[in-house]
Write an enzyme that holds these catalytic residues in place. Structure first.
Site, PDB file in Angstrom:
ATOM      1  N   LYS A  14       9.887  -6.075   8.974  1.00 46.51           N
ATOM      2  CA  LYS A  14      10.772  -4.992   8.513  1.00 46.51           C
ATOM      3  C   LYS A  14      11.085  -4.003   9.630  1.00 46.51           C
ATOM      4  O   LYS A  14      12.227  -3.627   9.825  1.00 46.51           O
ATOM      5  CB  LYS A  14      10.115  -4.209   7.359  1.00 46.51           C
ATOM      6  CG  LYS A  14       9.947  -4.989   6.081  1.00 46.51           C
ATOM      7  CD  LYS A  14       9.421  -4.094   4.952  1.00 46.51           C
ATOM      8  CE  LYS A  14       8.069  -3.469   5.258  1.00 46.51           C
ATOM      9  NZ  LYS A  14       6.946  -4.434   5.301  1.00 46.51           N
ATOM     10  N   ARG A  89       7.779   1.826  -2.499  1.00 50.33           N
ATOM     11  CA  ARG A  89       6.819   0.733  -2.657  1.00 50.33           C
ATOM     12  C   ARG A  89       6.146   0.734  -4.016  1.00 50.33           C
ATOM     13  O   ARG A  89       5.320  -0.143  -4.286  1.00 50.33           O
ATOM     14  CB  ARG A  89       5.703   0.863  -1.629  1.00 50.33           C
ATOM     15  CG  ARG A  89       6.150   0.553  -0.248  1.00 50.33           C
ATOM     16  CD  ARG A  89       4.957   0.257   0.619  1.00 50.33           C
ATOM     17  NE  ARG A  89       5.337   0.533   1.973  1.00 50.33           N
ATOM     18  CZ  ARG A  89       4.813  -0.076   3.022  1.00 50.33           C
ATOM     19  NH1 ARG A  89       3.865  -0.942   2.874  1.00 50.33           N
ATOM     20  NH2 ARG A  89       5.230   0.218   4.218  1.00 50.33           N
ATOM     21  N   ARG A 128      -0.453  -9.233  16.225  1.00 49.44           N
ATOM     22  CA  ARG A 128      -0.149  -7.837  16.532  1.00 49.44           C
ATOM     23  C   ARG A 128      -1.436  -7.036  16.727  1.00 49.44           C
ATOM     24  O   ARG A 128      -1.510  -6.150  17.573  1.00 49.44           O
ATOM     25  CB  ARG A 128       0.687  -7.215  15.400  1.00 49.44           C
ATOM     26  CG  ARG A 128       1.144  -5.800  15.720  1.00 49.44           C
ATOM     27  CD  ARG A 128       2.122  -5.288  14.695  1.00 49.44           C
ATOM     28  NE  ARG A 128       1.483  -4.939  13.435  1.00 49.44           N
ATOM     29  CZ  ARG A 128       2.148  -4.591  12.325  1.00 49.44           C
ATOM     30  NH1 ARG A 128       3.461  -4.588  12.327  1.00 49.44           N
ATOM     31  NH2 ARG A 128       1.501  -4.283  11.238  1.00 49.44           N
ATOM     32  N   ARG A 134      -3.582  -2.001  16.016  1.00 49.84           N
ATOM     33  CA  ARG A 134      -3.363  -1.101  14.879  1.00 49.84           C
ATOM     34  C   ARG A 134      -4.584  -1.152  13.964  1.00 49.84           C
ATOM     35  O   ARG A 134      -5.084  -2.230  13.661  1.00 49.84           O
ATOM     36  CB  ARG A 134      -2.106  -1.537  14.114  1.00 49.84           C
ATOM     37  CG  ARG A 134      -1.166  -0.405  13.823  1.00 49.84           C
ATOM     38  CD  ARG A 134       0.110  -0.884  13.202  1.00 49.84           C
ATOM     39  NE  ARG A 134       0.024  -1.006  11.755  1.00 49.84           N
ATOM     40  CZ  ARG A 134       1.065  -1.208  10.976  1.00 49.84           C
ATOM     41  NH1 ARG A 134       2.268  -1.329  11.508  1.00 49.84           N
ATOM     42  NH2 ARG A 134       0.919  -1.307   9.680  1.00 49.84           N
ATOM     43  N   ARG A 145      -3.841  -5.365   2.148  1.00 47.41           N
ATOM     44  CA  ARG A 145      -2.446  -4.882   2.161  1.00 47.41           C
ATOM     45  C   ARG A 145      -1.528  -5.864   1.460  1.00 47.41           C
ATOM     46  O   ARG A 145      -0.609  -5.476   0.742  1.00 47.41           O
ATOM     47  CB  ARG A 145      -1.980  -4.655   3.597  1.00 47.41           C
ATOM     48  CG  ARG A 145      -2.488  -3.328   4.173  1.00 47.41           C
ATOM     49  CD  ARG A 145      -2.490  -3.338   5.677  1.00 47.41           C
ATOM     50  NE  ARG A 145      -1.182  -3.466   6.269  1.00 47.41           N
ATOM     51  CZ  ARG A 145      -0.960  -3.987   7.485  1.00 47.41           C
ATOM     52  NH1 ARG A 145      -1.973  -4.432   8.207  1.00 47.41           N
ATOM     53  NH2 ARG A 145       0.254  -4.062   7.967  1.00 47.41           N
TER      54      ARG A 145
HETATM   55  P1  ADP Z   1       3.249  -2.728   6.681  1.00 46.94           P
HETATM   56  O1  ADP Z   1       4.547  -3.028   6.021  1.00 46.94           O
HETATM   57  O2  ADP Z   1       2.881  -3.734   7.712  1.00 46.94           O
HETATM   58  O3  ADP Z   1       2.135  -2.455   5.722  1.00 46.94           O
HETATM   59  P2  ADP Z   1       3.990   0.051   7.302  1.00 46.94           P
HETATM   60  O4  ADP Z   1       4.081   0.663   8.630  1.00 46.94           O
HETATM   61  O5  ADP Z   1       5.236  -0.016   6.502  1.00 46.94           O
HETATM   62  O6  ADP Z   1       3.396  -1.404   7.566  1.00 46.94           O
HETATM   63  O7  ADP Z   1       2.878   0.816   6.434  1.00 46.94           O
HETATM   64  C1  ADP Z   1       1.602   1.064   6.923  1.00 46.94           C
HETATM   65  C2  ADP Z   1       0.767   1.867   5.925  1.00 46.94           C
HETATM   66  O8  ADP Z   1       1.391   3.140   5.687  1.00 46.94           O
HETATM   67  C3  ADP Z   1       0.629   1.279   4.521  1.00 46.94           C
HETATM   68  O9  ADP Z   1      -0.413   0.334   4.450  1.00 46.94           O
HETATM   69  C4  ADP Z   1       0.334   2.536   3.695  1.00 46.94           C
HETATM   70  O10 ADP Z   1      -0.992   2.963   3.867  1.00 46.94           O
HETATM   71  C5  ADP Z   1       1.239   3.555   4.341  1.00 46.94           C
HETATM   72  N1  ADP Z   1       2.580   3.591   3.700  1.00 46.94           N
HETATM   73  C6  ADP Z   1       3.758   3.317   4.299  1.00 46.94           C
HETATM   74  N2  ADP Z   1       4.772   3.446   3.449  1.00 46.94           N
HETATM   75  C7  ADP Z   1       4.248   3.810   2.244  1.00 46.94           C
HETATM   76  C8  ADP Z   1       4.785   4.076   0.966  1.00 46.94           C
HETATM   77  N3  ADP Z   1       6.095   4.007   0.718  1.00 46.94           N
HETATM   78  N4  ADP Z   1       3.921   4.421  -0.023  1.00 46.94           N
HETATM   79  C9  ADP Z   1       2.598   4.510   0.199  1.00 46.94           C
HETATM   80  N5  ADP Z   1       2.019   4.254   1.384  1.00 46.94           N
HETATM   81  C10 ADP Z   1       2.827   3.905   2.411  1.00 46.94           C
END
Ligand code: ADP
Length: 204
Positions: A14, A89, A128, A134, A145
């Site tokens: 994404k 989400r 990654r 990370r 996740r």
């Molecule tokens: P990925 O899609 O690989 O999980 P992101 O960078 O989109 O990576 O998200 C990393 C973390 O940030 C998530 O695991 C969560 O803890 C937090 N996060 C990101 N976006 C949201 C959201 N919309 N609602 C709740 N937590 C979020």
């Protein structure tokens, strides 16, 4: 005025695609994950509040996430469109976004769903982890996740499908290929990349 959402499991690509689409459509890419990571890195108040959730691969509470997005979408550069990466989400976040867009008299143009099978995304995330370190890219946290995505976020696809907004794209293959697929799929819906932006860029 283009308003897009990007949905897909962790590791679907994404973030990478968001950057490219934001450039192509000349709208800001808003990534809640990036906003949270930036705050954690800089030890801000928000960073301190979200770090434990992120490290555990859990979602940050809706109240906090919604407030951040509400704030961000009211900034000047997002008024004429945006690309949301990783938000909404949860169902609660969908309702909040609906509320924000209604207040602004706006609607979404499309929801891009990037699909990739579990084995592939786990392999990508582990790679990654090795490259970027990370904190939430360890095998256990990755598994969590993915489970949270399935439970909380996958159901949103039905919500947006029933609104006729979902464009599904295969996330497997080279980055350029995937971008091409997304742009083609959006063009089929009548969402073409603004022609003038390329001209303006090359003219200046
Ligand atoms: P990925 O899609 O690989 O999980 P992101 O960078 O989109 O990576 O998200 C990393 C973390 O940030 C998530 O695991 C969560 O803890 C937090 N996060 C990101 N976006 C949201 C959201 N919309 N609602 C709740 N937590 C979020």
């Amino acid at each position: 005025m283009t308003r897009l959402l990007l949905i897909g499991p962790p590791g679907a690509g994404k973030g990478t695609q968001a950057e490219r689409l934001s450039e192509a459509f000349a709208v800001p890419a808003v990534s809640t994950g990036d906003i949270f990571r930036y705050n954690v890195k800089n030890d801000t108040e928000l960073g301190l509040q979200v770090k434990a959730f992120m490290d555990a691969g859990a979602y940050v509470p809706d109240s906090l996430t919604n407030a951040i997005v509400s704030d961000r979408l009211q900034q000047e550069d997002a008024v004429d469109g945006f690309l949301l990466d990783g938000y909404p989400r949860t169902q609660d976040q969908v309702h909040e976004l609906d509320r924000l867009l209604e207040a602004d008299n706006g609607a979404l143009d499309a929801v891009v769903l990037i699909v990739a099978d579990t084995e592939e995304v786990v392999a990508r995330l582990l790679k990654r982890a090795a490259e970027q370190g990370r904190a939430d890219d360890t095998a256990d946290v990755i598994r969590h996740r993915l489970a949270v995505y399935e439970e909380q976020t996958a159901p949103l696809i039905d919500i947006y499908s029933s609104r006729g907004l979902v464009v599904t794209v295969d996330g497997l293959g080279a980055v350029d290929e995937v971008t091409g697929r997304i742009l083609d799929a959006l063009a089929e819906r009548g969402l073409s990349v603004p022609v003038a932006s390329g001209d303006a860029a090359s003219a200046s």
